[in-house]
Design an enzyme around this catalytic site. Structure first.
Site, PDB file in Angstrom:
ATOM      1  N   HIS A 115      31.208  35.965  45.332  1.00  0.00           N
ATOM      2  CA  HIS A 115      30.458  35.866  46.705  1.00  0.00           C
ATOM      3  C   HIS A 115      29.183  36.346  46.812  1.00  0.00           C
ATOM      4  O   HIS A 115      28.929  36.956  47.556  1.00  0.00           O
ATOM      5  CB  HIS A 115      31.549  36.327  47.709  1.00  0.00           C
ATOM      6  CG  HIS A 115      32.759  35.594  48.021  1.00  0.00           C
ATOM      7  ND1 HIS A 115      32.699  34.597  48.658  1.00  0.00           N
ATOM      8  CD2 HIS A 115      33.789  35.865  47.635  1.00  0.00           C
ATOM      9  CE1 HIS A 115      34.166  33.973  48.842  1.00  0.00           C
ATOM     10  NE2 HIS A 115      34.773  34.844  47.732  1.00  0.00           N
TER      11      HIS A 115
ATOM     12  N   ASP B   9      37.084  39.903  46.812  1.00  0.00           N
ATOM     13  CA  ASP B   9      38.057  38.504  46.621  1.00  0.00           C
ATOM     14  C   ASP B   9      37.529  37.739  45.770  1.00  0.00           C
ATOM     15  O   ASP B   9      36.208  37.468  45.564  1.00  0.00           O
ATOM     16  CB  ASP B   9      38.223  38.337  48.222  1.00  0.00           C
ATOM     17  CG  ASP B   9      36.844  38.205  48.853  1.00  0.00           C
ATOM     18  OD1 ASP B   9      35.859  38.778  48.822  1.00  0.00           O
ATOM     19  OD2 ASP B   9      36.784  36.850  49.387  1.00  0.00           O
ATOM     20  N   GLU B  10      38.407  37.010  45.195  1.00  0.00           N
ATOM     21  CA  GLU B  10      38.208  35.638  44.696  1.00  0.00           C
ATOM     22  C   GLU B  10      37.422  35.658  43.328  1.00  0.00           C
ATOM     23  O   GLU B  10      36.300  34.802  43.443  1.00  0.00           O
ATOM     24  CB  GLU B  10      37.802  34.497  45.733  1.00  0.00           C
ATOM     25  CG  GLU B  10      38.801  34.513  46.841  1.00  0.00           C
ATOM     26  CD  GLU B  10      38.215  33.320  47.946  1.00  0.00           C
ATOM     27  OE1 GLU B  10      39.105  32.610  48.449  1.00  0.00           O
ATOM     28  OE2 GLU B  10      37.184  33.447  48.244  1.00  0.00           O
ATOM     29  N   VAL B  11      37.351  36.614  42.835  1.00  0.00           N
ATOM     30  CA  VAL B  11      36.658  36.404  41.558  1.00  0.00           C
ATOM     31  C   VAL B  11      37.140  35.441  40.561  1.00  0.00           C
ATOM     32  O   VAL B  11      38.297  35.040  40.622  1.00  0.00           O
ATOM     33  CB  VAL B  11      36.553  37.875  40.572  1.00  0.00           C
ATOM     34  CG1 VAL B  11      35.737  38.758  41.573  1.00  0.00           C
ATOM     35  CG2 VAL B  11      37.847  38.193  40.258  1.00  0.00           C
TER      36      VAL B  11
ATOM     37  N   ASP C  81      43.402  41.063  46.352  1.00  0.00           N
ATOM     38  CA  ASP C  81      43.664  40.286  45.143  1.00  0.00           C
ATOM     39  C   ASP C  81      42.923  41.366  43.901  1.00  0.00           C
ATOM     40  O   ASP C  81      43.508  41.096  42.863  1.00  0.00           O
ATOM     41  CB  ASP C  81      42.991  38.898  45.193  1.00  0.00           C
ATOM     42  CG  ASP C  81      41.777  38.801  45.969  1.00  0.00           C
ATOM     43  OD1 ASP C  81      41.144  39.808  46.354  1.00  0.00           O
ATOM     44  OD2 ASP C  81      40.984  37.669  45.726  1.00  0.00           O
TER      45      ASP C  81
END
Lengths: 567, 567
Positions: free
Chosen positions: B272, B336-338, B387
């Site tokens: 992000h 988050d969300e790597v 996560d």
């Protein structure tokens, strides 16, 4: 048409993002590649009309004002700054000459707006040269001139106060595919102040919508002041401040008509009428009877006593009083979601049926024919909801217009009984869907018409789906409704805009784009183009004070196509 | 406690609608049945504080002002008019005396607000007599006094300018069940002006929220002015007007702290972060690489080059620069969300890994420990997204707080590794869900976290679900986020309010109501009561200029229970 008009816009769109902010897209649009800017003393001249209608003069004045105040910069990386050099050397446009075609009648916009569909013209021709000082707008009606002015306003970007286009010359021939392009507005579940309706009408006019279908009353409140029965709003409105007085209604209708929007008022009957019981309990069966779910589609239950001669007389006077106060050639008696147990368990209704030796179906037929008869007596075309003709098989006169609402599938069924209709399918157009259940104690419930209807969903609607070509003429257009159980002035703009514009383009531009390609569908390029134009409309709406929602992160707005599903 | 305090409110609720507009409901609340009204010269006196903190004096002044300007009439049929007689003869309250408990430290509200959770007190006691002229508010901190003033403001209805309650005497002992009661606000996907953040903070304080979790930057834009790297916002913000300058941030943090709201800034890393590439392309892998769906959860792709010593150094300086400018004891590095392919296909990252002989997992561990180390060096508790610890098993220090977001099911997994956490489950709390797909060309797509999360859904959340009692202490609270892909200032109020208030009560009042009954659940009465109180809050928000949505038709609002599912 000048020879330098070389590039058909749809081809241009295939190769890059051009900043057309025109919405709805014209039926025929040719553009060039020259920059043109408005002269600081740019004026709009009305030619050949020594004494123009006042509302046309006002429309021109509003356009002049918006050309000055609009400050939308082009939605590209760097915004207007990348255009600075082109703007600097741009050809100067000093005026727009607007004129009626020779021999056209000179009527006010309001008069043109309230003509019957068959007598109405909204077409116009607009030309923006890149080598002369004067642009031209020609139409055969003042309403057409208004539509052309609206398009003209959308051509210009702002950069440091200069208004310019990069795509002159621009040649537009335009007219709507359908005459009925509407917004159905529920002002009963929650009340909306007049100022909010005005702002909504303004925005509607900017996307060339032609109809405010005003669902003004319902079971929850009766905000309409009726000349014959002032007690209805006095006792049935939420409060004295939440009434549309006769002056308010006249004001709203005039405001709409001057902006090219006709008003179809719906007095939804015989269901959805509980609020009448506050003043006239004698006319309402099962008023607020419990459990509501047995007697109505939502609380509170309550329906007009269709078998009662006294109630029939009341309904006749109600419709007559309202119809006689309204201009325009259309009015609706609604008719959706009538509930049989409400009448079957109502002693008075059952006694009336026995005494008159008729069935509920007979009484319903009689009721509908009575109120529709009053509408016709006042020279208006009656509208009715589709379940009344499909579910209840109520016979209606030939020129009745059916509002197809339960599902898009119903359109073919209505066409098969040869009635004209408008599209208002809940599975494409309902602006209120997807906001969750509003009933108390339904913790995990969702709205009955889930999911949320995205602009893409509405935009993908085909007005001719499942119809034979000889049924096409039955389609008068369509409208997107806002049911206001969970809406009020506080969220009006974001729940309506820019989604309502999707419907505006569907019914202005028609079932395909001007080049014959599908409006949306799985065609990636056309989808992106519509989104890019809709972003521009959304930013223009915000610039003009309408709180339209963001459709994407601004990062995506400035980079068309880069936020597509498979980009 | 006076003997006339007879009626426990929850029992009252069982028998009728009483107009308690208190939200969140206090942990202990006793009420009577006597009317009391505020004297026209009603004042709030601060006792025992000769030189009160300025922000406490301001808070008192704001309460005084709102007691005057609030014009909410009781939400019953007839509104305030039915109370006119009671109001006429009501006992007069001339003042509220606010005081700190003997021996309490005298600190500003802002100081109290930014203390670590363990050192913070928000409790207060409030008593409104029906036989004396003076009400009393006692707390052991200025923050507690603020909470008590907020409750005091909610006790009063307006009728023709007179402010009254019908339920004196009122005895309240109150304190939050959880210290972290937050709103997570994304100001990167679309920018929100400072004035909108101020208004949001005001409304947050009215429901006793304690945390603004500020997701200030993301891949789409970098609106934060960073002392060490001014070029990040200069090049990465949407425009010069869409930057939070250091002055803006200080202003927002101060505004929040004075209102009992601590600010946890999240610098979401290493994913992000694409917007950093505008100024520092050398630090970002796969910047805006196509197809985005292979390299990121949404466009544009881009992640910090975690294996690069230069990028690590940059991240250290970035966190240090931001952390040193912020008061408060908490800060988040997100996480988050790597996306692994983003790094696996990045030549520079792969070269760094080879040269340093480490894996991506090693580099990720190092990166997280580096930025979390900087946060700790500045005396702050680090927050991290769930996560990072559940999916990527990144080891974190013991006092790290985990933001559980993917699903409510993850809470137990985090508890099982003995980390403290806050609830932010997408399946209960995401305010943006259900608005449809925002990607272009996904015509019939819906939001990934469909359906819309209703207030009922959020309100039904159990903070202790699936936990063992000895894990309860790991729960610090929770927060509802607004991700702003489809939001902007235009729809901020209606998408946030009043739903955010559901989370406020969940984490103030706790897993059950004060009498031990479930907060919601299938208990019809408590469900209706919450709805009735939430209506009152919503109308009060609108009265104060926050455009909260309508939850039901006003017909239902005025008739609690009559629009329930099975009424």
């Amino acid at each position: 048409m000048p020879s330098r008009v070389l590039v058909f816009t749809w081809l241009v769109f295939l190769f890059g993002h051009y900043g057309w902010a025109i919405w709805p897209i014209p039926r025929s649009l040719l553009t060039g590649t020259s920059p043109v800017k408005l002269s600081p003393d740019f004026v709009i001249n009305l030619q050949g009309l020594s004494n123009p209608p006042a509302d046309l003069a006002s429309a021109i004045s509003r356009t002049q004002s918006r050309l000055h105040s609009d400050s939308l910069e082009r939605l590209v990386l760097g915004r207007g700054s990348g255009d600075a050099q082109a703007v600097e050397g741009a050809h100067l446009l000093s005026s727009l000459t607007a004129s009626l075609q020779h021999g056209s009648p000179v009527r006010s916009i309001a008069e043109e707006t309230t003509l019957a569909f068959d007598d109405k013209s909204e077409s116009y021709e607009l030309f923006i040269p890149d080598d002369r000082a004067v642009a031209t707008l020609v139409a055969n009606s003042t309403l057409g001139l208004l539509r052309g002015l609206t398009t003209f306003e959308q051509l210009w970007y702002d950069y440091k106060g200069t208004k310019y286009t990069l795509e002159a010359p621009i040649q537009i021939h335009d007219e709507p595919a359908f005459p009925h392009r509407g917004f159905s507005f529920d002002t009963s579940r929650n009340f909306f102040p007049v100022a909010d309706i005005h702002r909504t009408l303004d925005a509607m006019s900017w996307v060339k919508l032609s109809i405010l279908y005003w669902h003004i009353i319902d079971s929850q409140s009766f905000p309409l002041e009726v000349g014959a029965f002032p007690e209805l709003s006095q006792k049935g409105a939420y409060s004295p401040e939440e009434i549309y007085t006769r002056e308010d209604v006249n004001n709203i209708v005039a405001y709409a008509n001057e902006r090219g929007i006709d008003v179809i008022m719906e007095l939804d009957t015989p269901g959805h009428t509980t609020a009448i019981s506050a003043a006239h309990p004698e006319h309402i069966a099962c008023a607020a009877k419990s459990p509501w779910s047995k007697y109505a589609s939502e609380p509170p239950a309550g329906q007009l006593r269709i078998a009662s001669p006294s109630t029939l007389s009341f309904a006749r006077t109600l419709f007559s009083s309202v119809a006689s106060a309204l201009p325009g050639t259309m009015m609706s008696s609604g008719g959706d979601e009538v509930n049989l147990p409400c009448w079957e368990e109502d002693e008075e209704t059952m006694a009336d049926l026995v005494q008159r030796n008729i069935t509920i179906a007979d009484a319903l037929n009689e009721f509908v024919q009575t109120v529709q008869g009053v509408i016709k007596e006042h020279g208006k075309t009656p509208f009715i909801k589709s379940d009344m003709v499909l579910t209840h098989k109520v016979p209606v006169v030939n020129d009745t217009v059916v509002v197809v609402w339960q599902t898009s599938e119903d359109a073919a069924a209505v066409a098969n009984i040869s009635l004209r209709f408008i599209h208002q399918p809940s599975n494409y157009f309902y602006l209120d869907c997807g906001a969750g259940e509003w009933l108390g104690n339904d913790i995990l419930g969702n709205s009955w018409c889930d999911p949320f209807k995205t602009w893409q969903r509405a935009y993908s609607f085909d007005p001719y789906a499942n119809l034979t070509t000889d049924q096409y003429a039955l389609v008068l257009g369509g409208q997107m409704p806002l049911w206001s159980e969970q809406s009020s002035a506080e969220n009006l703009d974001p729940i309506v805009w820019p989604r309502l514009a999707a419907g505006a383009e569907v019914f202005w531009t028609g079932s395909t784009l001007p080049d014959g390609s599908p409006r949306l569908g799985m065609n990636a390029t056309s989808g992106t183009n519509a989104l890019a134009r809709l972003h521009e409309l959304r930013y223009r709406l915000v610039d003009r004070g309408v709180k339209a929602i963001a459709l994407q992160p601004k990062w995506c707005v400035l980079r068309p196509g880069e936020c597509d599903l498979d980009a």
